[in-house]
Enzyme design. Structure first.
Site, PDB file in Angstrom:
ATOM      1  N   ILE A 133       1.797 -10.997  -6.703  1.00 39.97           N
ATOM      2  CA  ILE A 133       2.039 -12.441  -6.636  1.00 39.97           C
ATOM      3  C   ILE A 133       2.548 -12.803  -5.241  1.00 39.97           C
ATOM      4  O   ILE A 133       3.557 -12.258  -4.798  1.00 39.97           O
ATOM      5  CB  ILE A 133       3.080 -12.876  -7.687  1.00 39.97           C
ATOM      6  CG1 ILE A 133       2.601 -12.508  -9.103  1.00 39.97           C
ATOM      7  CG2 ILE A 133       3.340 -14.375  -7.598  1.00 39.97           C
ATOM      8  CD1 ILE A 133       3.618 -12.816 -10.193  1.00 39.97           C
ATOM      9  N   LYS A 202      15.093  -7.555  -7.222  1.00 35.35           N
ATOM     10  CA  LYS A 202      14.075  -8.561  -6.917  1.00 35.35           C
ATOM     11  C   LYS A 202      14.634  -9.978  -6.943  1.00 35.35           C
ATOM     12  O   LYS A 202      14.278 -10.805  -6.092  1.00 35.35           O
ATOM     13  CB  LYS A 202      12.899  -8.425  -7.881  1.00 35.35           C
ATOM     14  CG  LYS A 202      12.125  -7.125  -7.705  1.00 35.35           C
ATOM     15  CD  LYS A 202      11.109  -6.932  -8.815  1.00 35.35           C
ATOM     16  CE  LYS A 202      10.361  -5.613  -8.653  1.00 35.35           C
ATOM     17  NZ  LYS A 202       9.432  -5.360  -9.790  1.00 35.35           N
TER      18      LYS A 202
END
Length: 409
Positions: A133, A202
Site C-alpha cells: 500500500i 508501523k
C-alpha cells in the site's frame, strides 16, 4: 549509470533484485539513466541462494563498501543492528537508503532522517508499513498540506488472517496460528505478530507522517491477541461484530497518542470487512472526512515493488516533505463502548466492579464459558476488555441476560 547496492538477499532482498531487473527499461525512461546492481551483501546462509545471481555477491562488509561508488542502497535485512550501522554509514556519505525495516524505522528513524537531511540525501521507508500500500508516499506527496486528526488500520496480515479464520470458519486460535506458520504468514517465533509489536512499529511510523513528529514510545499502548479466547470471538460474531487487531493514533489536547489493541468492529466500520492477510488504513481529517487504503500487507512481490517505487518517488520528487497543520478540532478516542468478557466464576466480582465504578452496562450476552458485557468505555477494567468501534445500535439483537442487578437496559 545508477549503481545500486543491495544489503540482504532473503525474501525481500531477492524480490528487490528481481524487480529491479524487470523494470530496468521503465527506470531508464523515468530517470533518464541506466541502472546497475553493482554488489549484494549477504549473510552466510543466504550465499547459496545468490549463487546464480549475475552480479558481485559477498559476505564481507569491507568488500561490499569497496566494490563501487554506490548511488543508492536498498536495505532488506531487518532488525536494528547491523542495519542501523550500515544505513547510517551510507547516509553520512550522502548516499540515499531505501528500507523495508519497520523496527529500524520506528526505533531509529528520527536519527536516520536527521542524518539524511544533514548530508543532503534521503531515507525512504515506504515498504516498512503495509507492504504494497503506497501510504507513506501518499502522505508525503499527495496529502502534504492535508490535516490528519486520526490514523487507524489493520497493519498486521498474520493476525488478521488468524482472526478472519476464527470468525468465518469457527476455528481455534491455536489451530489457525499453526496454519499461519505453515503458510509462511507467521514466523516460527510469532511473538512480534501475536503480541502486537509489528503493528506497534508501523503505527508509530504512520504517526510521524501524519502529525509531523516522531512519537514518544510511552505514548503508544500495545496489547496483542494472545489473550483472545475462542468464545470471545463467538460472542462478538453473534452480535455482528468482527474482532480485529487495530492500530491507531490521534492528536489529542495532550499531544499525539496511540495504541495497538484487539477491538470489536460494528458492521458500520469500513475496516470490519478487511479479510485475510490484507491490510487496511484509514485517514481522517476535517477536509477529507475519511480516506481508506486497502492492499497486500506483505509478500515478496508487493514489498519489493514498494521499495523500487519508493526509490523512483524520491528521485523524481526531491525534498518531498509533508507539511503538517493543526486540524480544526482535536480528535478524541474514537470508541465510547467496550466489550468486557467475564468468566462465570468472576461474575459477582464484576457486578461489584460496575457498581463501585458507576459503569453503565448497555447489554449482556451469555455463553457457556462466560458472559460478554457491552459497557460504557472504561480503560481500567480488571477483566479482559476490548474497545468497540462503530455504532453499537447496528448490532444484531440477541436475547440478553435479564438481571435485577443491572436494572433495565
Amino acid at each position: 549509470m545508477i549503481r545500486v547496492g543491495l544489503i540482504g538477499f532473503g525474501t525481500v532482498g531477492g524480490g528487490v533484485y528481481e524487480r529491479l531487473l524487470h523494470t530496468k527499461k521503465q527506470i531508464k525512461q523515468l530517470l533518464k539513466n541506466e541502472i546497475e546492481i553493482s554488489a549484494i551483501l549477504v549473510k552466510d546462509r543466504q550465499k547459496r541462494r545468490a549463487e546464480n545471481v549475475d552480479t558481485f555477491v559477498t559476505t564481507s562488509w569491507d568488500e561490499f563498501c569497496e566494490r563501487a561508488e554506490f548511488d543508492v542502497i536498498f536495505e532488506a535485512i531487518g532488525g536494528i543492528e547491523p542495519a542501523f550501522t550500515y544505513t547510517a554509514r551510507w547516509l553520512e556519505k550522502g548516499v540515499p537508503v531505501i528500507s523495508a525495516n519497520k523496527k529500524l524505522v520506528a526505533e531509529r528513524g528520527e536519527i536516520l532522517e536527521h542524518l539524511a537531511v544533514d548530508h543532503c540525501t534521503y531515507y525512504g521507508y515506504e515498504a516498512a508499513v503495509a507492504g504494497g500500500i503506497p501510504i507513506i508516499n501518499s502522505l508525503k506527496g499527495n496529502l502534504t498540506t492535508t490535516p490528519i486528526t486520526r490514523v487507524s488500520g489493520i497493519l498486521n496480515g498474520t493476525t488478521n488472517y488468524m482472526l478472519t479464520e476464527m470468525i468465518e470458519n469457527h476455528r481455534s486460535f491455536t489451530e489457525v496460528l499453526l496454519e499461519a506458520q505453515e503458510l509462511g504468514y507467521a514466523e516460527a517465533d510469532p511473538t512480534d505478530d501475536i503480541e502486537g509489536f509489528d503493528a506497534w512499529y508501523k503505527i508509530r511510523i504512520l504517526s510521524r507522517l501524519c502529525f509531523g513528529t516522531w512519537p514518544s514510545v510511552t505514548s503508544f499502548f500495545r496489547k496483542g491477541v494472545a489473550n483472545i479466547e475462542d468464545w470471545h470471538v463467538e460472542v462478538g460474531e453473534r452480535l455482528g461484530f468482527k474482532v480485529k487487531l487495530i492500530a491507531e493514533a490521534w492528536r489529542s489536547d495532550l499531544g499525539v497518542k496511540g495504541r495497538v489493541t484487539p477491538a470489536f468492529l460494528s458492521p458500520t466500520e469500513p475496516l470490519a470487512n478487511v479479510r485475510g492477510v490484507t491490510n487496511g488504513i484509514s485517514l481522517e481529517g476535517d477536509f477529507v472526512d475519511q480516506l481508506l487504503f486497502l492492499g497486500p500487507g506483505a509478500g515478496k512481490e508487493a514489498t519489493a515493488n514498494s521499495m523500487v517505487e519508493d526509490f523512483i518517488f524520491h528521485e523524481r520528487t526531491t525534498n518531498a516533505i509533508r507539511v503538517t497543520k493543526e486540524g480544526k478540532r482535536e480528535q478524541a478516542e474514537s470508541c465510547i463502548h467496550s466489550f468486557v468478557f467475564i468468566n462465570h466464576a468472576d461474575r459477582n466480582r464484576a457486578l461489584e466492579w460496575v457498581k463501585q465504578e458507576g459503569i453503565a452496562v448497555i447489554d449482556t450476552y451469555a455463553h457457556h464459558e462466560g458472559e460478554g458485557w457491552i459497557v460504557s468505555s472504561n480503560n481500567s477494567s480488571p477483566f479482559e476488555t476490548y474497545p468497540i468501534y462503530g455504532d453499537i445500535s447496528k448490532r444484531k439483537r440477541e436475547k440478553t441476560i435479564h438481571s435485577a442487578q443491572f436494572g433495565a437496559f
